[in-house]
Design a protein around this motif. Structure first.
Motif, PDB file in Angstrom:
ATOM      1  N   THR A  39       0.851  -1.184   0.000  1.00 56.41           N
ATOM      2  CA  THR A  39       0.000   0.000   0.000  1.00 56.41           C
ATOM      3  C   THR A  39       0.892   1.240   0.000  1.00 56.41           C
ATOM      4  OG1 THR A  39      -0.173   0.036   2.421  1.00 56.41           O
ATOM      5  CG2 THR A  39      -1.863  -1.206   1.214  1.00 56.41           C
ATOM      6  N   ASN A  40       0.280   2.397  -0.060  1.00 51.14           N
ATOM      7  CA  ASN A  40       1.004   3.658  -0.176  1.00 51.14           C
ATOM      8  C   ASN A  40       1.595   4.059   1.180  1.00 51.14           C
ATOM      9  OD1 ASN A  40       1.858   6.318  -0.508  1.00 51.14           O
ATOM     10  ND2 ASN A  40       0.186   6.797  -1.908  1.00 51.14           N
ATOM     11  N   PHE A  41       2.897   3.823   1.338  1.00 55.46           N
ATOM     12  CA  PHE A  41       3.558   4.129   2.600  1.00 55.46           C
ATOM     13  C   PHE A  41       3.524   5.627   2.905  1.00 55.46           C
ATOM     14  CE2 PHE A  41       7.203   5.393   5.146  1.00 55.46           C
ATOM     15  CZ  PHE A  41       7.070   4.559   6.243  1.00 55.46           C
ATOM     16  N   VAL A  42       3.782   6.449   1.899  1.00 55.81           N
ATOM     17  CA  VAL A  42       3.844   7.898   2.117  1.00 55.81           C
ATOM     18  C   VAL A  42       2.501   8.423   2.610  1.00 55.81           C
ATOM     19  CG1 VAL A  42       4.226  10.145   1.032  1.00 55.81           C
ATOM     20  CG2 VAL A  42       5.727   8.232   0.473  1.00 55.81           C
ATOM     21  N   ALA A  43       1.414   7.955   2.005  1.00 55.10           N
ATOM     22  CA  ALA A  43       0.087   8.406   2.437  1.00 55.10           C
ATOM     23  C   ALA A  43      -0.168   8.014   3.894  1.00 55.10           C
ATOM     24  CB  ALA A  43      -0.988   7.816   1.532  1.00 55.10           C
ATOM     25  N   TRP A  44       0.189   6.799   4.245  1.00 55.36           N
ATOM     26  CA  TRP A  44       0.003   6.325   5.619  1.00 55.36           C
ATOM     27  C   TRP A  44       0.863   7.138   6.585  1.00 55.36           C
ATOM     28  CZ3 TRP A  44       3.439   3.213   8.748  1.00 55.36           C
ATOM     29  CH2 TRP A  44       2.862   2.725   9.908  1.00 55.36           C
TER      30      TRP A  44
END
Length: 174
Positions: A56-61
């Motif tokens: 999944t999108n690490f930066v968003a998390w």
């Protein structure tokens, strides 16, 4: 967490520190506060590392965690002269999340455009932007003048820019 999962998480965390710093910096005016919140965010991310789903999108998390750390910072420091405005911080956070998402689209489109270049042009770009790459070194290697190599790179960058603009415009339905 398995050792390889821990290693992957640490790689993600370290690879995205500059984006996380920029995100927090966009929400806080004081550079010392940014450093403090970044450190606290990293601790929270580490403690909650098992909640992150690989793929999944690490930066968003990570930015969502940072957002809540920024809110906590403002809450804990509301006695400062700066007025805490949750709506303003929320609006700034949303804008910056959109910018980060847009940069991912831009990287994807740029990669696609690079792949469309002729092999020689792609190789020239890779040489120039590889670590330690320079126009001077390329010119010497190819037996060309620095001006000639600079001109070739300029033309290739123009092609890439046009390709990226057209691709993004077509994706947005323009």
């Amino acid at each position: 967490m398995k050792p390889e999962e821990t290693e992957n998480f640490v790689q993600l965390l370290t690879a995205h520190q500059s984006k996380l710093y920029a995100y927090i910096r966009s929400l806080l005016p004081d550079s010392q506060a940014v450093q403090d919140v970044l450190q606290e965010t990293n601790l929270v991310l580490w403690r909650r590392s098992e909640e992150f789903e690989p793929g999944t999108n690490f930066v968003a998390w990570a930015c969502k965690v940072a957002y809540f750390q920024v809110l906590a910072y403002y809450r804990d420091n509301k006695r400062d002269s700066m007025v805490f405005n949750v709506e303003l911080v929320s609006m700034l956070a949303k804008q910056n999340e959109e910018k980060l998402a847009g940069s991912k689209d831009l990287q994807r489109v740029l990669s696609s455009c690079l792949a469309k270049l002729p092999e020689q042009s792609r190789r020239l770009i890779q040489q120039r932007y590889a670590a330690g790459g320079s126009v001077q070194a390329i010119a010497e290697e190819q037996g060309r003048s620095v001006g000639a190599v600079s001109q070739m790179l300029y033309r290739i960058r123009q092609l890439l820019q046009e390709c990226v603009q057209k691709s993004l415009a077509s994706e947005q339905g323009e």
